[in-house]
Design a protein around this motif. Structure first.
Motif, mmCIF file in Angstrom:
data_model
loop_
_atom_site.group_PDB
_atom_site.id
_atom_site.type_symbol
_atom_site.label_atom_id
_atom_site.label_comp_id
_atom_site.label_asym_id
_atom_site.label_seq_id
_atom_site.Cartn_x
_atom_site.Cartn_y
_atom_site.Cartn_z
ATOM 1 N N ALA A 1 -0.554 40.418 -22.152
ATOM 2 C CA ALA A 1 -1.386 40.188 -20.966
ATOM 3 C C ALA A 1 -2.620 39.364 -21.329
ATOM 4 N N GLU A 2 -3.235 39.667 -22.460
ATOM 5 C CA GLU A 2 -4.405 38.896 -22.885
ATOM 6 C C GLU A 2 -4.031 37.446 -23.177
ATOM 7 N N ALA A 3 -2.896 37.248 -23.827
ATOM 8 C CA ALA A 3 -2.450 35.883 -24.121
ATOM 9 C C ALA A 3 -2.124 35.134 -22.830
ATOM 10 N N GLU A 4 -1.496 35.811 -21.898
ATOM 11 C CA GLU A 4 -1.160 35.179 -20.619
ATOM 12 C C GLU A 4 -2.425 34.822 -19.850
ATOM 13 N N LEU A 5 -3.416 35.696 -19.877
ATOM 14 C CA LEU A 5 -4.681 35.423 -19.200
ATOM 15 C C LEU A 5 -5.361 34.202 -19.812
ATOM 16 N N GLN A 6 -5.381 34.124 -21.121
ATOM 17 C CA GLN A 6 -5.977 32.962 -21.786
ATOM 18 C C GLN A 6 -5.216 31.687 -21.432
ATOM 19 N N PHE A 7 -3.892 31.784 -21.392
ATOM 20 C CA PHE A 7 -3.084 30.619 -21.037
ATOM 21 C C PHE A 7 -3.401 30.160 -19.623
ATOM 22 N N GLN A 8 -3.488 31.099 -18.689
ATOM 23 C CA GLN A 8 -3.767 30.737 -17.300
ATOM 24 C C GLN A 8 -5.182 30.181 -17.146
ATOM 25 N N LYS A 9 -6.130 30.710 -17.923
ATOM 26 C CA LYS A 9 -7.490 30.174 -17.882
ATOM 27 C C LYS A 9 -7.516 28.733 -18.370
ATOM 28 N N SER A 10 -6.829 28.468 -19.464
ATOM 29 C CA SER A 10 -6.817 27.099 -19.984
ATOM 30 C C SER A 10 -6.064 26.173 -19.032
ATOM 31 N N ARG A 11 -5.046 26.694 -18.402
ATOM 32 C CA ARG A 11 -4.298 25.900 -17.428
ATOM 33 C C ARG A 11 -5.171 25.564 -16.223
ATOM 34 N N ALA A 12 -5.948 26.532 -15.755
ATOM 35 C CA ALA A 12 -6.846 26.299 -14.624
ATOM 36 C C ALA A 12 -7.940 25.300 -14.996
ATOM 37 N N ALA A 13 -8.453 25.406 -16.209
ATOM 38 C CA ALA A 13 -9.477 24.457 -16.652
ATOM 39 C C ALA A 13 -8.909 23.044 -16.709
ATOM 40 N N PHE A 14 -7.691 22.922 -17.192
ATOM 41 C CA PHE A 14 -7.046 21.606 -17.235
ATOM 42 C C PHE A 14 -6.850 21.059 -15.829
ATOM 43 N N ALA A 15 -6.391 21.912 -14.917
ATOM 44 C CA ALA A 15 -6.166 21.475 -13.537
ATOM 45 C C ALA A 15 -7.479 21.054 -12.880
ATOM 46 N N ALA A 16 -8.548 21.787 -13.153
ATOM 47 C CA ALA A 16 -9.848 21.431 -12.583
ATOM 48 C C ALA A 16 -10.317 20.081 -13.116
ATOM 49 N N SER A 17 -10.147 19.873 -14.395
ATOM 50 C CA SER A 17 -10.551 18.600 -14.988
ATOM 51 C C SER A 17 -9.715 17.451 -14.434
ATOM 52 N N ALA A 18 -8.422 17.663 -14.339
ATOM 53 C CA ALA A 18 -7.549 16.622 -13.803
ATOM 54 C C ALA A 18 -7.869 16.350 -12.337
ATOM 55 N N SER A 19 -8.153 17.398 -11.579
ATOM 56 C CA SER A 19 -8.491 17.227 -10.164
ATOM 57 C C SER A 19 -9.780 16.436 -10.009
ATOM 58 N N LYS A 20 -10.745 16.722 -10.865
ATOM 59 C CA LYS A 20 -12.010 15.986 -10.813
ATOM 60 C C LYS A 20 -11.756 14.501 -11.060
ATOM 61 N N ASN A 21 -10.939 14.196 -12.048
ATOM 62 C CA ASN A 21 -10.633 12.791 -12.337
ATOM 63 C C ASN A 21 -9.874 12.141 -11.185
ATOM 64 N N ILE A 22 -8.966 12.875 -10.582
ATOM 65 C CA ILE A 22 -8.211 12.333 -9.448
ATOM 66 C C ILE A 22 -9.159 11.983 -8.309
ATOM 67 N N VAL A 23 -10.088 12.876 -8.015
ATOM 68 C CA VAL A 23 -11.041 12.628 -6.926
ATOM 69 C C VAL A 23 -11.912 11.418 -7.247
ATOM 70 N N ILE A 24 -12.379 11.325 -8.474
ATOM 71 C CA ILE A 24 -13.226 10.189 -8.862
ATOM 72 C C ILE A 24 -12.464 8.877 -8.697
ATOM 73 N N TYR A 25 -11.241 8.830 -9.198
ATOM 74 C CA TYR A 25 -10.455 7.598 -9.093
ATOM 75 C C TYR A 25 -10.123 7.271 -7.640
ATOM 76 N N ALA A 26 -9.801 8.284 -6.852
ATOM 77 C CA ALA A 26 -9.458 8.045 -5.449
ATOM 78 C C ALA A 26 -10.669 7.534 -4.672
ATOM 79 N N VAL A 27 -11.836 8.117 -4.909
ATOM 80 C CA VAL A 27 -13.044 7.659 -4.214
ATOM 81 C C VAL A 27 -13.373 6.225 -4.628
ATOM 82 N N ALA A 28 -13.262 5.932 -5.907
ATOM 83 C CA ALA A 28 -13.523 4.566 -6.366
ATOM 84 C C ALA A 28 -12.543 3.583 -5.722
#
Length: 131
Positions: A39-66
């Motif tokens: 459970a701890e490993a899965e939680l860490q995996f999901q946290k890192s996955r969410a952080a990656f998705a947030a970073s990718a989403s931020k880049n997508i928004v920046i590129y789309a606005v530009a």
């Protein structure tokens, strides 16, 4: 050559002998520990996955606005170019009026299409059909 057979009691299986030495309580404790670790490993995996998705989403928004800003400037250049190109034919005021009316007509057309889609969507969702 003599035939040698082993009785199950004399066979040495390390896993079997280890299992015989442990109690059910120890097995359940180990299972709970393994589940907690998983459970701890899965939680860490999901946290890192969410952080990656947030970073990718931020880049997508920046590129789309530009990209949208650049498209806006391109359309403005086209509009100015149309006004300048039509000015010798129908005067500066006439070309400005014509380009403005065409753009407003396109805007009204697109708004009516959007309204139709909203009406369709609300109808599908069970809302009242507006006129």
């Amino acid at each position: 050559m003599p035939d040698i057979t082993y009785a199950p009691e004399t066979a040495v299986d390390p896993l079997l002998s280890e299992a015989r030495e442990r109690s059910l309580n120890e097995d359940l404790h180990q299972l709970a520990q393994d589940a907690r670790t998983y459970a701890e490993a899965e939680l860490q995996f999901q946290k890192s996955r969410a952080a990656f998705a947030a970073s990718a989403s931020k880049n997508i928004v920046i590129y789309a606005v530009a990209a949208l800003v650049l498209v806006f400037f391109a359309v403005m250049a086209l509009v100015v170019g149309l006004v300048i190109a039509l000015a010798p034919i129908i005067t500066a005021w006439g070309s400005t009026a014509l380009v403005t009316l065409v753009l407003l007509g396109l805007a009204v057309f697109l708004l009516l299409r959007a309204k139709r889609q909203v009406t369709l969507l609300t109808t599908v969702w069970g809302g009242e059909k507006s006129s």
